[in-house]
Scaffold this motif. Structure first.
Motif, PDB file in Angstrom:
ATOM      1  N   CYS A  37       0.708  -1.000  -0.120  1.00 49.11           N
ATOM      2  CA  CYS A  37      -0.053  -0.076  -0.064  1.00 49.11           C
ATOM      3  C   CYS A  37       0.723   1.271  -0.037  1.00 49.11           C
ATOM      4  O   CYS A  37       1.676   1.200   0.913  1.00 49.11           O
ATOM      5  CB  CYS A  37      -0.958  -0.055   1.174  1.00 49.11           C
ATOM      6  N   CYS A  40      -0.158   3.647   3.282  1.00 51.66           N
ATOM      7  CA  CYS A  40       0.191   3.298   4.654  1.00 51.66           C
ATOM      8  C   CYS A  40       1.535   2.416   4.691  1.00 51.66           C
ATOM      9  O   CYS A  40       1.969   2.155   5.839  1.00 51.66           O
ATOM     10  CB  CYS A  40      -0.856   2.764   5.446  1.00 51.66           C
ATOM     11  N   CYS A  51      -6.086  -1.887  -0.007  1.00 50.74           N
ATOM     12  CA  CYS A  51      -5.317  -2.317   1.192  1.00 50.74           C
ATOM     13  C   CYS A  51      -6.110  -2.639   2.404  1.00 50.74           C
ATOM     14  O   CYS A  51      -7.198  -2.172   2.674  1.00 50.74           O
ATOM     15  CB  CYS A  51      -4.475  -1.076   1.698  1.00 50.74           C
ATOM     16  N   ASP A  53      -5.617  -2.702   5.495  1.00 47.80           N
ATOM     17  CA  ASP A  53      -5.588  -2.051   6.543  1.00 47.80           C
ATOM     18  C   ASP A  53      -6.266  -0.574   6.579  1.00 47.80           C
ATOM     19  O   ASP A  53      -7.060  -0.384   7.380  1.00 47.80           O
ATOM     20  CB  ASP A  53      -3.846  -1.499   6.790  1.00 47.80           C
ATOM     21  N   CYS A  54      -5.983   0.086   5.434  1.00 48.69           N
ATOM     22  CA  CYS A  54      -6.445   1.542   5.192  1.00 48.69           C
ATOM     23  C   CYS A  54      -7.575   1.544   4.114  1.00 48.69           C
ATOM     24  O   CYS A  54      -7.942   2.776   3.908  1.00 48.69           O
ATOM     25  CB  CYS A  54      -5.245   2.570   5.148  1.00 48.69           C
ATOM     26  N   SER A  56      -7.109   1.827   1.009  1.00 46.91           N
ATOM     27  CA  SER A  56      -6.696   2.356  -0.003  1.00 46.91           C
ATOM     28  C   SER A  56      -6.596   1.706  -1.284  1.00 46.91           C
ATOM     29  O   SER A  56      -6.219   0.507  -1.319  1.00 46.91           O
ATOM     30  CB  SER A  56      -5.211   3.324   0.361  1.00 46.91           C
TER      31      SER A  56
END
Ligand SMILES: [Zn+2]
Length: 140
Positions: A37, A40, A51, A53-54, A56
């Motif tokens: 990503c 991040c 992603c 996690d975030c 994106s």
């Protein structure tokens, strides 16, 4: 590209999707890809457009070093067809140098000697139809 000590593990069915076709194409060439990503800076696997996690979509493919260590592992001693001839074999989570953990096999003649934290490196085993290759790992 296949490797001595591959064991008799049958190849699983490989069915690339739009999100994984680059991964499988690279593996067939002996390269292990992970995703990163750009927002991040997290590396992740398996491949997906966003992603984890975030969320994106600003993500990219990166070639992994192929080095890692055993995060967790289990020795399978009994299994039905078509895996019965491959026993004992090792199913493991390998933590790649870049960070992601892959569910995979560790190929070894001595499953009992494996330990958590042990260094491993990727090997590629051609699928039965010769079209793809399965990334697995072996002790370094
Ligand atoms: Zn992210």
């Amino acid at each position: 590209m296949s490797d001595a000590g591959a064991g008799d593990l049958p190849s699983p069915d490989v069915s690339p999707t739009p999100e994984t076709e680059k991964y499988w194409a690279a593996a067939a060439e002996g390269r292990l890809l992970v995703m990163r990503c750009a927002d991040c800076d997290r590396f992740y696997h398996p491949p997906r457009a966003r992603c984890p996690d975030c969320l994106s979509e600003n993500t990219e493919w990166v070639e992994a070093s192929g080095e890692g260590e055993i995060y967790a592992h289990s020795v399978t001693r009994q299994m039905g067809p078509p895996y019965h001839e491959a026993t004992p074999y090792v199913v493991a989570y390998v933590e790649l140098e870049e960070g992601p953990r892959m569910l995979t096999n560790v190929v070894t003649d001595d499953p009992e000697a494996l330990s958590v934290g042990q260094s491993v490196e990727v090997v590629f085993h051609e699928t039965d139809d010769g079209e793809y290759a399965i990334p697995r790992f072996r002790p370094v």
